[in-house]
Design a protein around this motif. Structure first.
Motif, PDB file in Angstrom:
ATOM      1  N   LEU A   1      -9.839 -15.099 -22.505  1.00  0.00           N
ATOM      2  CA  LEU A   1     -11.046 -15.319 -21.695  1.00  0.00           C
ATOM      3  C   LEU A   1     -11.087 -16.709 -21.073  1.00  0.00           C
ATOM      4  O   LEU A   1     -11.757 -16.918 -20.074  1.00  0.00           O
ATOM      5  N   GLY A   2     -10.361 -17.650 -21.661  1.00  0.00           N
ATOM      6  CA  GLY A   2     -10.450 -19.051 -21.228  1.00  0.00           C
ATOM      7  C   GLY A   2     -10.241 -19.219 -19.736  1.00  0.00           C
ATOM      8  O   GLY A   2     -11.075 -19.834 -19.054  1.00  0.00           O
ATOM      9  N   LEU A   3      -9.151 -18.661 -19.214  1.00  0.00           N
ATOM     10  CA  LEU A   3      -8.851 -18.850 -17.793  1.00  0.00           C
ATOM     11  C   LEU A   3      -9.866 -18.140 -16.912  1.00  0.00           C
ATOM     12  O   LEU A   3     -10.241 -18.643 -15.847  1.00  0.00           O
TER      13      LEU A   3
ATOM     14  N   ASP B   1       1.237 -29.624 -17.800  1.00  0.00           N
ATOM     15  CA  ASP B   1       1.890 -29.932 -19.081  1.00  0.00           C
ATOM     16  C   ASP B   1       3.366 -29.633 -18.948  1.00  0.00           C
ATOM     17  O   ASP B   1       3.786 -28.964 -17.998  1.00  0.00           O
TER      18      ASP B   1
ATOM     19  N   THR C   1       3.517 -25.903 -17.111  1.00  0.00           N
ATOM     20  CA  THR C   1       2.467 -25.155 -16.403  1.00  0.00           C
ATOM     21  C   THR C   1       1.557 -26.156 -15.725  1.00  0.00           C
ATOM     22  O   THR C   1       1.318 -27.246 -16.250  1.00  0.00           O
TER      23      THR C   1
ATOM     24  N   ASN D   1      -5.675 -24.784 -23.602  1.00  0.00           N
ATOM     25  CA  ASN D   1      -4.532 -23.890 -23.351  1.00  0.00           C
ATOM     26  C   ASN D   1      -3.225 -24.680 -23.362  1.00  0.00           C
ATOM     27  O   ASN D   1      -2.233 -24.260 -23.954  1.00  0.00           O
TER      28      ASN D   1
ATOM     29  N   THR E   1      -8.269 -14.732 -27.055  1.00  0.00           N
ATOM     30  CA  THR E   1      -9.089 -13.634 -26.535  1.00  0.00           C
ATOM     31  C   THR E   1      -8.708 -13.301 -25.094  1.00  0.00           C
ATOM     32  O   THR E   1      -9.031 -12.240 -24.579  1.00  0.00           O
TER      33      THR E   1
ATOM     34  N   SER F   1      -4.134 -12.685 -22.596  1.00  0.00           N
ATOM     35  CA  SER F   1      -3.745 -13.584 -23.686  1.00  0.00           C
ATOM     36  C   SER F   1      -2.286 -13.362 -24.092  1.00  0.00           C
ATOM     37  O   SER F   1      -1.856 -12.235 -24.316  1.00  0.00           O
ATOM     38  N   GLY F   2      -1.552 -14.480 -24.160  1.00  0.00           N
ATOM     39  CA  GLY F   2      -0.145 -14.364 -24.519  1.00  0.00           C
ATOM     40  C   GLY F   2       0.100 -14.995 -25.883  1.00  0.00           C
ATOM     41  O   GLY F   2       1.237 -15.288 -26.244  1.00  0.00           O
TER      42      GLY F   2
HETATM   43  N1  LIG Z   1      -0.788 -24.368 -20.054  1.00  0.00           N
HETATM   44  C1  LIG Z   1      -0.299 -23.188 -20.467  1.00  0.00           C
HETATM   45  N2  LIG Z   1       1.008 -23.073 -20.866  1.00  0.00           N
HETATM   46  C2  LIG Z   1       1.479 -21.900 -21.256  1.00  0.00           C
HETATM   47  N3  LIG Z   1       0.770 -20.775 -21.355  1.00  0.00           N
HETATM   48  C3  LIG Z   1      -0.517 -20.823 -20.984  1.00  0.00           C
HETATM   49  C4  LIG Z   1      -1.126 -22.023 -20.533  1.00  0.00           C
HETATM   50  N4  LIG Z   1      -2.415 -21.744 -20.220  1.00  0.00           N
HETATM   51  C5  LIG Z   1      -2.589 -20.438 -20.496  1.00  0.00           C
HETATM   52  N5  LIG Z   1      -1.471 -19.880 -20.966  1.00  0.00           N
HETATM   53  C6  LIG Z   1      -1.283 -18.495 -21.362  1.00  0.00           C
HETATM   54  O1  LIG Z   1      -2.279 -17.744 -20.754  1.00  0.00           O
HETATM   55  C7  LIG Z   1      -2.977 -16.967 -21.707  1.00  0.00           C
HETATM   56  C8  LIG Z   1      -4.382 -16.791 -21.282  1.00  0.00           C
HETATM   57  O2  LIG Z   1      -5.121 -17.968 -21.416  1.00  0.00           O
HETATM   58  P1  LIG Z   1      -6.661 -17.881 -21.664  1.00  0.00           P
HETATM   59  O3  LIG Z   1      -7.165 -19.267 -21.876  1.00  0.00           O
HETATM   60  O4  LIG Z   1      -7.243 -17.071 -20.629  1.00  0.00           O
HETATM   61  O5  LIG Z   1      -6.767 -17.057 -23.001  1.00  0.00           O
HETATM   62  P2  LIG Z   1      -6.420 -17.519 -24.453  1.00  0.00           P
HETATM   63  O6  LIG Z   1      -6.128 -18.979 -24.470  1.00  0.00           O
HETATM   64  O7  LIG Z   1      -5.375 -16.615 -24.963  1.00  0.00           O
HETATM   65  O8  LIG Z   1      -7.757 -17.211 -25.225  1.00  0.00           O
HETATM   66  P3  LIG Z   1      -9.113 -18.028 -25.169  1.00  0.00           P
HETATM   67  O9  LIG Z   1     -10.073 -17.063 -24.586  1.00  0.00           O
HETATM   68  O10 LIG Z   1      -9.433 -18.372 -26.573  1.00  0.00           O
HETATM   69  O11 LIG Z   1      -8.897 -19.214 -24.324  1.00  0.00           O
HETATM   70  C9  LIG Z   1      -2.809 -17.716 -22.972  1.00  0.00           C
HETATM   71  O12 LIG Z   1      -2.848 -16.824 -24.075  1.00  0.00           O
HETATM   72  C10 LIG Z   1      -1.427 -18.314 -22.823  1.00  0.00           C
HETATM   73  O13 LIG Z   1      -0.442 -17.390 -23.252  1.00  0.00           O
END
Ligand SMILES: Nc1ncnc2c1ncn2[C@@H]1O[C@H](COP(=O)(O)OP(=O)(O)OP(=O)(O)O)[C@@H](O)[C@H]1O
Ligand SMILES: [Mg+2]
Length: 483
Positions: A446-448, A418, A471, A385, A444, A438-439
Motif C-alpha cells: 500500500l505504501g506506494l 537508493d 531504485t 521502502n 501490504t 508488495s515484493g
Molecule cells: N526502493 C525500493 N527498492 C526496491 N524495491 C522497492 C523499493 N520501493 C518499493 N519496492 C518494492 O515495491 C513493493 C511495493 O512497495 P509498497 O511500499 O507499495 O508496499 P510494501 O512496502 O510492500 O508494503 P507497505 O504497504 O507496508 O509499504 C515493495 O514490497 C518492494 O518490493
C-alpha cells in the motif's frame, strides 16, 4: 458538498427542466417561417416584374394595331378626330407616336389631363433586372406620373411606337396582383411551415426533448434504474444516440451500485480491522510482559512473538491508513522541505542506522505550500521502502539513500534514490496497485499507492525513474506551490 450536489438534492426528481431562452420548437418554427417568406419574396419579384411587362406589352400591341390603321392615312394631319379618339381610347392613351422609315406620325387627345412628371418604360431592350427595378419603382414611387411606353409591336417589326398613358391604373393593378400573391403566399407559407414543423417535431424535436428530460431526470436520481431511457427502434442518428444514452446510463447505474457495495464492504473491513488492531495491541502488551519472564524457553520464543504481533499491527494500521487517504483533502501550509525530509527519515528508521548512509541535499530555503502530515507520509513510505530494500541486500558498496531536488519548468522535483537491489519483478509489474505490488514478506503493498494518491491530491505526480542501479522515485510538485 459542492454546488451541483446541492442543486441536485434540493430539486425534486420530477421537477420540470428549466430552459434558458427559447425552446427548439419555437426556434424551428421561426426559422421555417423566415425561410419560406424569404423564398416567396424571391419568387414574387420576378412575377411582379412579369405582370408589369405583360401590361406594358399589351399597350404596345394595341398601339401596333393603331399604327397599322394610321398607315392607311397618308398624312397625320388628316386623321379624322373620331378615329384618333377611338384609337387612343382603345389603348387608354393620351398620345400615340408611330415612327417608321424616318417619319413619325402623332395622334393625341388634347382634352385628357396628364400628370406632369413622366417616366420612361422602354420595352425594346428590357432585361430581367430592369423589369424588376421598374416594377418596384411603379409600386413604391409610381402613381401620379405619366408613363411613356416605347416598343416595337409584335406584328410590325419596322415600326417603333411610343404611347403616353397614366401610370395610376398600372399601379392599381400591380397592387391588386401583389395583394393576391401575398395572401396566397401566406396560406402556402402557413401550410408548409405547419407541415415541415410537424414532420421535424416528430422526427427530431420530440425525441431530443425526451432524451433531454431523461438525462436531467437520470442525473437527479442515478440510482433509480427505472430512469434509464428505453431506446426506440429507430436506425438513424437519433436511434443511435438513444441506444448509446441507455448504455451509458446502465453502465453508470451499475458502477454506482458496485461502488456503493464496495464502500459498504470497505467500511466493514475498516471496522473489523480497527478492532483487530486493538486486540493485537493488547496481545502485544501481554507479550511484552511475557518477555520479561526468566524462563529460557520463553526468552527464546518471546522476541518472535513480539515481531509477529508487530507485523500484524503494522498491517492493520496501513489498511486503516489507506482507508483514510481517500477521504481527507490536503490542508496546505508553508512547509520547510529539508526539515520535513529529515523528520521523515527519522520516522522511517534511518537515523542511527548501522549500515545505511543518508544524504539529503535539499536546500533549507525550499519552502512549498503543502499539507505537512500528508507530505511526511509520502516521504516516510518512500524512504522506508528504500531502507527495507537495502536491508535485504548483501552489497559490495556501502548502502546509501540520497534525496535530491531540482526545478525545471512548471515542476519542482524531489528524488528519493537508493543503491539497493532495484524493484523486484512482482513490484514492477504491479506498480501503484493497491495490495498487489508488495515484493517483500510482510508488506501490504500500500505504501506506494498511498504515496501516489497523496502526491496527486497536491496536483503533483509520483513516478519511477529509470536507473541502471538501485531504485529512484521522483515526486513532481507544481512550481506554483513554491512559497
Ligand atoms: N526502493 C525500493 N527498492 C526496491 N524495491 C522497492 C523499493 N520501493 C518499493 N519496492 C518494492 O515495491 C513493493 C511495493 O512497495 P509498497 O511500499 O507499495 O508496499 P510494501 O512496502 O510492500 O508494503 P507497505 O504497504 O507496508 O509499504 C515493495 O514490497 C518492494 O518490493
Ligand atoms: Mg512500503
Amino acid at each position: 458538498m459542492d454546488e451541483r450536489a446541492a442543486v441536485t438534492e434540493t430539486l425534486p426528481a420530477d421537477a420540470p427542466v428549466a430552459r434558458r431562452g427559447f425552446g427548439l420548437s419555437v426556434k424551428l418554427i421561426a426559422m421555417i417561417i423566415v425561410t419560406i417568406l424569404a423564398v416567396e419574396v424571391l419568387i414574387y419579384l420576378p412575377s411582379a416584374a412579369n405582370f408589369r411587362a405583360n401590361w406594358l406589352d399589351d399597350k404596345i400591341r394595341v398601339a401596333g394595331v393603331a399604327a397599322r390603321v394610321l398607315d392607311i392615312v397618308p398624312d397625320a394631319m388628316d386623321v379624322p378626330e373620331e378615329l384618333a379618339d377611338g384609337l387612343l381610347a382603345s389603348a387608354g392613351a393620351a398620345a400615340l407616336i408611330v415612327r417608321r422609315d424616318g417619319q413619325s406620325q402623332l395622334v393625341e387627345k388634347t382634352d385628357m389631363p396628364m400628370p406632369k412628371t413622366a417616366v420612361e418604360a422602354d420595352m425594346r431592350d428590357a432585361g430581367p433586372m430592369n423589369l424588376i427595378g421598374g416594377a418596384l419603382d411603379t409600386l413604391f414611387r409610381g402613381g401620379d406620373r405619366t408613363l411613356r411606353i416605347i416598343g416595337t409591336p409584335p406584328e410590325d417589326a419596322d415600326a417603333i411606337v411610343e404611347i403616353l398613358v397614366p401610370e395610376a391604373p398600372l399601379r392599381a393593378e400591380l397592387l391588386d396582383y401583389s395583394r393576391n400573391i401575398f395572401l396566397l403566399s401566406l396560406i402556402v407559407a402557413a401550410f408548409t411551415a405547419i407541415a415541415i414543423f410537424l414532420f421535424l417535431n416528430r422526427l427530431l424535436v420530440r425525441p431530443i426533448g425526451r432524451m433531454t428530460q431523461n438525462m436531467v431526470a437520470f442525473r437527479r436520481t442515478p440510482e433509480n434504474a427505472t430512469r434509464i431511457i428505453t431506446p426506440s427502434s429507430r436506425k438513424d442518428e437519433i436511434g443511435i444516440a438513444e441506444r448509446e444514452l441507455a448504455a451509458l446510463e446502465t453502465d453508470l447505474f451499475e458502477m454506482l451500485h458496485q461502488r456503493k457495495h464496495l464502500a459498504d464492504l470497505g467500511l466493514a473491513v475498516a471496522k473489523i480491522n480497527h478492532d483487530l488492531r486493538n486486540t493485537l495491541t493488547s496481545a502485544q502488551l501481554l507479550s511484552d510482559q511475557v518477555a520479561t519472564l526468566d524462563d529460557p524457553k520463553v526468552q527464546r520464543l518471546a522476541p518472535r512473538l513480539v515481531q509477529t504481533l508487530d507485523k500484524a499491527i503494522n498491517f492493520a494500521q496501513s489498511v486503516l491508513d489507506y482507508g483514510r487517504t481517500a477521504t481527507a483533502a490536503p490542508k496546505p501550509q508553508p512547509v520547510d522541505m529539508r526539515a520535513l525530509i529529515i523528520e521523515a527519515a527519522a520516522e522511517a528508521g534511518l537515523f542511527g542506522h548501522p549500515e545505511i548512509t543518508f544524504e539529503n541535499t535539499v536546500p533549507d530555503d525550499l519552502i512549498l505550500s503543502l499539507d505537512p502530515d500528508q507530505t511526511a507520509r509520502i516521504f516516510v513510505n518512500l524512504i522506508k521502502n528504500a531502507r527495507e530494500a537495502l536491508e535485504t541486500r548483501h552489497g559490495e558498496e556501502p548502502a546509501r539513500i540520497a534525496i535530491r531536488h531540482h526545478e525545471a519548468g512548471d515542476w519542482v522535483t524531489i528524488e528519493i534514490a537508493d543503491n539497493g537491489p532495484g524493484l523486484p519483478p512482482r513490484a514492477r509489474d504491479n506498480l501503484f496497485r493497491a495490495f498487489e505490488g508488495s515484493g517483500r514478506a510482510g508488506g501490504t503493498g500500500l505504501g506506494l499507492v498511498i504515496a501516489r494518491e497523496l502526491t496527486e491530491a497536491h496536483g503533483g505526480r509520483l513516478r519511477l525513474v529509470d536507473t541502471e542501479k538501485g531504485t529512484c522515485f521522483a515526486i513532481d510538485l507544481p512550481a506554483d506551490r513554491l512559497v
